[in-house]
Motif scaffolding. Structure first.
Motif, PDB file in Angstrom:
ATOM      1  N   LEU A 118       0.817  -1.205   0.000  1.00  0.00           N
ATOM      2  CA  LEU A 118       0.000   0.000   0.000  1.00  0.00           C
ATOM      3  C   LEU A 118       0.855   1.261   0.000  1.00  0.00           C
ATOM      4  CD1 LEU A 118      -2.726  -0.998   2.611  1.00  0.00           C
ATOM      5  CD2 LEU A 118      -2.665  -1.423   0.155  1.00  0.00           C
ATOM      6  N   THR A 119       0.533   2.188  -0.891  1.00  0.00           N
ATOM      7  CA  THR A 119       1.249   3.458  -0.992  1.00  0.00           C
ATOM      8  C   THR A 119       0.248   4.596  -1.104  1.00  0.00           C
ATOM      9  OG1 THR A 119       3.067   2.373  -2.168  1.00  0.00           O
ATOM     10  CG2 THR A 119       2.953   4.792  -2.289  1.00  0.00           C
ATOM     11  N   PRO A 120       0.312   5.595  -0.193  1.00  0.00           N
ATOM     12  CA  PRO A 120      -0.576   6.751  -0.333  1.00  0.00           C
ATOM     13  C   PRO A 120      -0.137   7.634  -1.496  1.00  0.00           C
ATOM     14  CG  PRO A 120       0.883   7.042   1.543  1.00  0.00           C
ATOM     15  CD  PRO A 120       1.127   5.654   1.026  1.00  0.00           C
ATOM     16  N   VAL A 121      -1.092   8.104  -2.269  1.00  0.00           N
ATOM     17  CA  VAL A 121      -0.814   8.930  -3.448  1.00  0.00           C
ATOM     18  C   VAL A 121      -1.580  10.244  -3.308  1.00  0.00           C
ATOM     19  CG1 VAL A 121      -1.030   9.110  -5.956  1.00  0.00           C
ATOM     20  CG2 VAL A 121      -0.453   6.912  -4.901  1.00  0.00           C
ATOM     21  N   VAL A 122      -0.868  11.362  -3.496  1.00  0.00           N
ATOM     22  CA  VAL A 122      -1.458  12.692  -3.367  1.00  0.00           C
ATOM     23  C   VAL A 122      -1.802  13.251  -4.737  1.00  0.00           C
ATOM     24  CG1 VAL A 122      -0.972  15.094  -2.748  1.00  0.00           C
ATOM     25  CG2 VAL A 122      -0.319  13.244  -1.190  1.00  0.00           C
ATOM     26  N   THR A 123      -3.004  13.791  -4.860  1.00  0.00           N
ATOM     27  CA  THR A 123      -3.434  14.490  -6.067  1.00  0.00           C
ATOM     28  C   THR A 123      -3.931  15.873  -5.660  1.00  0.00           C
ATOM     29  OG1 THR A 123      -4.111  12.426  -7.135  1.00  0.00           O
ATOM     30  CG2 THR A 123      -4.961  14.477  -8.076  1.00  0.00           C
ATOM     31  N   ILE A 124      -3.339  16.921  -6.246  1.00  0.00           N
ATOM     32  CA  ILE A 124      -3.742  18.292  -5.933  1.00  0.00           C
ATOM     33  C   ILE A 124      -4.641  18.813  -7.038  1.00  0.00           C
ATOM     34  CG2 ILE A 124      -2.924  20.659  -5.540  1.00  0.00           C
ATOM     35  CD1 ILE A 124      -0.379  19.504  -4.390  1.00  0.00           C
ATOM     36  N   ASN A 125      -5.695  19.494  -6.656  1.00  0.00           N
ATOM     37  CA  ASN A 125      -6.647  20.069  -7.607  1.00  0.00           C
ATOM     38  C   ASN A 125      -5.945  21.126  -8.451  1.00  0.00           C
ATOM     39  OD1 ASN A 125      -8.755  21.241  -8.987  1.00  0.00           O
ATOM     40  ND2 ASN A 125     -10.038  21.579  -7.186  1.00  0.00           N
ATOM     41  N   LYS A 126      -5.763  20.846  -9.732  1.00  0.00           N
ATOM     42  CA  LYS A 126      -5.029  21.748 -10.617  1.00  0.00           C
ATOM     43  C   LYS A 126      -5.721  23.095 -10.786  1.00  0.00           C
ATOM     44  CE  LYS A 126      -2.806  18.068 -13.300  1.00  0.00           C
ATOM     45  NZ  LYS A 126      -2.624  17.476 -14.649  1.00  0.00           N
ATOM     46  N   GLU A 127      -7.033  23.117 -10.594  1.00  0.00           N
ATOM     47  CA  GLU A 127      -7.766  24.373 -10.736  1.00  0.00           C
ATOM     48  C   GLU A 127      -7.388  25.390  -9.658  1.00  0.00           C
ATOM     49  OE1 GLU A 127     -11.907  23.574 -10.844  1.00  0.00           O
ATOM     50  OE2 GLU A 127     -11.817  22.414 -12.718  1.00  0.00           O
ATOM     51  N   LEU A 128      -6.776  24.911  -8.580  1.00  0.00           N
ATOM     52  CA  LEU A 128      -6.384  25.804  -7.495  1.00  0.00           C
ATOM     53  C   LEU A 128      -4.944  26.302  -7.651  1.00  0.00           C
ATOM     54  CD1 LEU A 128      -7.866  23.830  -4.451  1.00  0.00           C
ATOM     55  CD2 LEU A 128      -8.910  25.717  -5.719  1.00  0.00           C
ATOM     56  N   LEU A 129      -4.214  25.795  -8.634  1.00  0.00           N
ATOM     57  CA  LEU A 129      -2.803  26.115  -8.799  1.00  0.00           C
ATOM     58  C   LEU A 129      -2.579  27.105  -9.937  1.00  0.00           C
ATOM     59  CD1 LEU A 129      -1.278  22.520  -8.492  1.00  0.00           C
ATOM     60  CD2 LEU A 129      -1.503  24.243  -6.681  1.00  0.00           C
ATOM     61  N   THR A 130      -1.515  27.883  -9.806  1.00  0.00           N
ATOM     62  CA  THR A 130      -1.085  28.752 -10.902  1.00  0.00           C
ATOM     63  C   THR A 130      -0.394  27.907 -11.961  1.00  0.00           C
ATOM     64  OG1 THR A 130       1.104  29.157  -9.954  1.00  0.00           O
ATOM     65  CG2 THR A 130      -0.703  30.606  -9.233  1.00  0.00           C
ATOM     66  N   GLU A 131       0.002  28.547 -13.061  1.00  0.00           N
ATOM     67  CA  GLU A 131       0.709  27.830 -14.124  1.00  0.00           C
ATOM     68  C   GLU A 131       2.026  27.256 -13.627  1.00  0.00           C
ATOM     69  OE1 GLU A 131       1.150  30.351 -17.482  1.00  0.00           O
ATOM     70  OE2 GLU A 131      -0.997  30.413 -17.940  1.00  0.00           O
ATOM     71  N   GLU A 132       2.598  27.884 -12.585  1.00  0.00           N
ATOM     72  CA  GLU A 132       3.860  27.399 -12.018  1.00  0.00           C
ATOM     73  C   GLU A 132       3.637  26.347 -10.932  1.00  0.00           C
ATOM     74  OE1 GLU A 132       3.151  30.689 -12.408  1.00  0.00           O
ATOM     75  OE2 GLU A 132       4.331  30.781 -14.268  1.00  0.00           O
TER      76      GLU A 132
END
Length: 440
Positions: A349-363
């Motif tokens: 088992l490995t935890p995987v993080v996904t960040i909402n791209k709509e909340l991020l700038t182009e950088e």
């Protein structure tokens, strides 16, 4: 986890050898069930643990009453009716309730019955007349109640179903009193998956249903000449002939066309399963086959906490921030992440993080101001064998929110100006250095 049942011994042997050779841990063989369709589901997430012909549409018989129970609870919850309402007994219900060839409690038109009394007769004793009386009380007629049943099934994401009456009887058994708009020889139809989806939502929305479903025996209209000693048809409840530790529901079913069927619910140490078996060989077999499913679920699977609320995932402890007093912010799990794991898979088992791209700038940065507790993504698990859920929307049940650990205030204009100047000269210096390196 193998989803399809393999009946050929040689195929099972080859598969087992491959599993041992590739991972060093043999996955347990699934139970060989004598049922036309069967499913076992972890009740919290909707994850399928075992399945066989789960989308084949079959008659559910009195398991239909699970939908009637849902709609009665919903009507009470929404204030349409109350448990203490007195229910009028129609001529149709009176006549059907006296048919001793069917599961029934006798209902009179000069007697009073509350919604609660009739509900108990339906849930414990599978009383058909009482079920129709409830349908008429909720919707005005059984035909209108059937419309609600089909509409609710669609709303819940069920597929492969058709409701034609509230009780699960074949319409022929109603001797011409079947709901208008349905055929005289029709019977309700529902797949094992659809039945499990219905039960999943019933337990999520109205877990108190098990308070009644777990009653093994009760007297209907005690102290009157029409009293009936109701015995629960669920023979897996504590004290029953096929008693199984932790069983607290839910509904049996039988008609000539449906054969014997059972939807079971069981809980041990916080792990709850929903099971459905359809068209078993006998009344006894539906409980024996269910026990095989429960044994498989409890023996081979466990709930594992991959990450606890407030903990961080290695390599994803912070996210960069622009226009803030700080240039990064800590992120953590918003709640415990628990997953159902087959024995031998824990180390994968490995935890995987996904960040909402709509909340991020182009950088790839967050922009201040930011508030503590704000959800910016999800944490899920990789490393398990193939996973399947009752409905694709339920895959989100295997995720928890990724949240900000602290507030980040927006920096003042002066600080932002200094950063801009520093960035300008920094870029100039980098460009000059690159030019000089290019000369050599």
């Amino acid at each position: 986890m193998k989803i399809k049942r393999l009946k050929q011994g040689i195929v099972s042997s080859v598969l087992l050898s491959l599993l041992i050779g590739s991972s060093g841990n043999a996955l347990a063989e699934e139970p060989d069930l004598e049922a036309e369709a069967a499913i076992l589901v972890e009740a919290e997430s909707g994850k399928i643990v075992y399945e066989d012909h789960i989308d084949v549409i079959l008659p559910p018989a009195s398991m239909t009453k699970i939908m009637t129970e849902f709609l009665v609870h919903e009507a009470v919850d929404q204030g349409e009716i109350s448990w203490e309402d007195e229910v009028k007994i129609s001529d149709k219900v009176r006549q059907l309730s006296l048919d001793t060839s069917l599961s029934n409690v006798p209902l009179r038109q000069d007697e009073t019955y509350t919604v609660k009394e009739l509900y108990e007769a339906m849930a414990i004793y599978s009383a058909n007349g009482a079920t129709i009386a409830l349908a008429e009380h909720v919707a005005g007629s059984e035909a209108k109640f059937v419309e609600r049943m089909n509409a609710k099934a669609e709303e819940l994401g069920m597929e492969n179903y058709k409701f034609v009456n509230s009780s699960g009887l074949n319409n022929q058994s109603m001797k011409g009193n079947h709901p208008s708009g349905t055929e005289a020889d029709e019977e309700n139809m529902m797949s094992a998956r659809a039945t499990a989806i219905l039960t999943y939502h019933l337990l999520k929305n109205y877990p108190e249903v098990l308070d009644t479903a777990s009653i093994r025996e009760k007297t209907f209209k005690e102290g009157t000449e029409d009293y009936i000693e109701m015995q629960n048809w669920n023979w897996m409840l504590p004290g029953s002939v096929f008693a199984y530790e932790g069983v607290d529901g839910l509904k049996t079913g039988f008609t000539d066309l449906a054969g014997n069927a059972f939807t079971g619910t069981v809980e041990r140490d916080g792990l709850r399963y929903i099971s459905v078996v359809m068209r078993t060989e006998s009344r006894e077999a539906r409980f024996q086959e269910t026990a095989k499913l429960f044994d498989y679920g409890f023996d081979q699977f466990s709930q594992e906490t991959v990450i606890k609320e407030g903990e961080q995932v290695e390599g994803h402890q912070t996210v960069s921030v622009i226009k803030g007093k700080e240039d990064e912010v800590s992120v953590t799990a918003g709640s415990d992440l628990q997953v159902l794991v087959e024995e031998g898979q824990e180390e994968n088992l490995t935890p995987v993080v996904t960040i909402n791209k709509e909340l991020l700038t182009e950088e790839g940065e967050l922009e201040a101001p930011l508030e503590k507790g704000e959800t910016i993504g999800t944490i899920r698990v990789e490393g398990m064998t193939e996973e399947d859920y009752l409905h694709e929307k339920m895959t989100s049940n295997a995720e928890v929110p990724l949240v900000l650990e602290e507030d980040v205030e927006k920096a003042g204009w002066f600080a932002l100006s200094l950063r801009g100047i520093g960035s300008f000269f920094g870029n100039m210096w980098e460009n000059a250095a690159t030019f000089v390196r290019g000369l050599f």
